[in-house]
Write a protein that holds these residues in place. Structure first.
Motif, PDB file in Angstrom:
ATOM      1  N   THR A  68      20.317  53.899  33.874  1.00 22.89           N
ATOM      2  CA  THR A  68      20.413  52.819  34.864  1.00 22.89           C
ATOM      3  C   THR A  68      21.634  51.952  34.605  1.00 22.89           C
ATOM      4  OG1 THR A  68      18.000  52.755  35.124  1.00 22.89           O
ATOM      5  CG2 THR A  68      19.236  50.827  35.860  1.00 22.89           C
ATOM      6  N   GLY A  69      21.859  51.618  33.341  1.00 26.82           N
ATOM      7  CA  GLY A  69      23.012  50.791  32.994  1.00 26.82           C
ATOM      8  C   GLY A  69      24.331  51.473  33.320  1.00 26.82           C
ATOM      9  N   ALA A  70      24.421  52.770  33.035  1.00 28.14           N
ATOM     10  CA  ALA A  70      25.649  53.508  33.323  1.00 28.14           C
ATOM     11  C   ALA A  70      25.920  53.549  34.826  1.00 28.14           C
ATOM     12  CB  ALA A  70      25.548  54.925  32.763  1.00 28.14           C
ATOM     13  N   VAL A  71      24.868  53.793  35.605  1.00 22.56           N
ATOM     14  CA  VAL A  71      25.034  53.853  37.058  1.00 22.56           C
ATOM     15  C   VAL A  71      25.388  52.477  37.622  1.00 22.56           C
ATOM     16  CG1 VAL A  71      23.838  54.264  39.235  1.00 22.56           C
ATOM     17  CG2 VAL A  71      23.511  55.840  37.328  1.00 22.56           C
ATOM     18  N   LEU A  72      24.677  51.441  37.183  1.00 21.55           N
ATOM     19  CA  LEU A  72      24.954  50.089  37.672  1.00 21.55           C
ATOM     20  C   LEU A  72      26.374  49.648  37.331  1.00 21.55           C
ATOM     21  CD1 LEU A  72      21.639  48.143  36.937  1.00 21.55           C
ATOM     22  CD2 LEU A  72      22.590  48.741  39.166  1.00 21.55           C
ATOM     23  N   SER A  73      26.826  49.974  36.134  1.00 18.78           N
ATOM     24  CA  SER A  73      28.182  49.609  35.730  1.00 18.78           C
ATOM     25  C   SER A  73      29.213  50.258  36.643  1.00 18.78           C
ATOM     26  CB  SER A  73      28.431  50.026  34.280  1.00 18.78           C
ATOM     27  OG  SER A  73      27.574  49.330  33.399  1.00 18.78           O
ATOM     28  N   ALA A  74      28.997  51.539  36.955  1.00 19.58           N
ATOM     29  CA  ALA A  74      29.928  52.253  37.834  1.00 19.58           C
ATOM     30  C   ALA A  74      29.900  51.678  39.245  1.00 19.58           C
ATOM     31  CB  ALA A  74      29.574  53.740  37.856  1.00 19.58           C
ATOM     32  N   VAL A  75      28.698  51.389  39.745  1.00 17.22           N
ATOM     33  CA  VAL A  75      28.570  50.851  41.102  1.00 17.22           C
ATOM     34  C   VAL A  75      29.202  49.465  41.197  1.00 17.22           C
ATOM     35  CG1 VAL A  75      26.935  50.033  42.840  1.00 17.22           C
ATOM     36  CG2 VAL A  75      26.540  52.206  41.675  1.00 17.22           C
TER      37      VAL A  75
END
Length: 228
Positions: free
Chosen positions: A182-189
């Motif tokens: 979740t953190g990796a995806v949120l950071s990218a978004v």
């Protein structure tokens, strides 16, 4: 009169609310204290001095708010100890990177020491070796992902961003693998949205020239707050 135990339920609810409020208040106080204590290190880490005087109190305030939110989300002190240590260093890292487009080695190394050191202390009390292994794999995995991205797009990510990914991977995987994802995806978004917004506002010639550190740290913090 309260029907069928409603009085007992109301008293219990009030007690929970009172305990939560106390926990959050204590978290804010601790955050304000450690944030203020970190001001000298943040000052030494910044090259430009023009905005330092105004931003350092903001850093202490943001650290207090971060601790308060974490205390609300994680009432168990072992978890708050680890995540709070990370948040304490995340705030000055985000501020310095937003202003100077760099992640000072001193702050990044201190973030590693704080996150890993606090985790080891918790491990010593809980004897949860599996959690330690998960955090190590998360750190190595996110480091590798960001390294590959940096090699493929050297103008978008720097060495500091890659190093920062390691400590983020440690903290998020310490919670769980879903939180890491979740953190990796949120950071990218978040990074993509901020980059496009800056491009539209003509603040940067291309999205990749927006500092990645603040969005990486914000995404990881939100992921912790959303953790199941």
């Amino acid at each position: 009169m309260y029907p069928n135990g409603a009085e007992h339920t109301t008293v219990s609810d009030r007690l929970v609310v009172s305990m939560t409020a106390t926990q959050v208040a204590l978290g804010v106080l601790i955050g304000a204290g450690v944030g203020a204590a970190l001001v000298p290190m943040t000052r030494r880490s910044m090259n430009g001095q023009a905005a330092v005087g105004a931003l350092l109190p903001v850093s202490a305030l943001l650290t207090a708010v971060s601790w308060g939110l974490l205390a609300w989300r994680f009432p168990a002190w072992p978890a708050l100890f680890v995540y709070g240590a990370f948040a304490t260093l995340a705030v000055p890292l985000a501020i310095v990177d937003a202003i100077e487009y760099r992640l000072p080695t001193l702050l990044v190394r201190t973030a590693y020491a704080a996150a890993i050191g606090s985790s080891l202390i918790v491990i010593a009390t809980e004897e949860d070796v599996g959690r330690l292994l998960r955090a190590t794999l998360g750190m190595a995995g996110l480091l590798l992902v960001y390294l590959m991205v940096a090699l493929a797009f050297p103008n978008d990510l720097g060495a500091g961003d890659v190093r920062l990914a390691g400590v983020i991977g440690w903290v998020l995987a310490w919670d769980s693998y879903p939180t890491l994802l979740t953190g990796a995806v949120l950071s990218a978004v978040i990074g993509g949205v901020v980059g496009i917004a800056a491009l539209v506002a003509r603040r940067t010639p291309r999205p990749g020239q927006v500092p990645a550190g603040p969005t990486m740290l914000l995404g990881s913090f939100v992921a912790l707050l959303l953790a199941a």
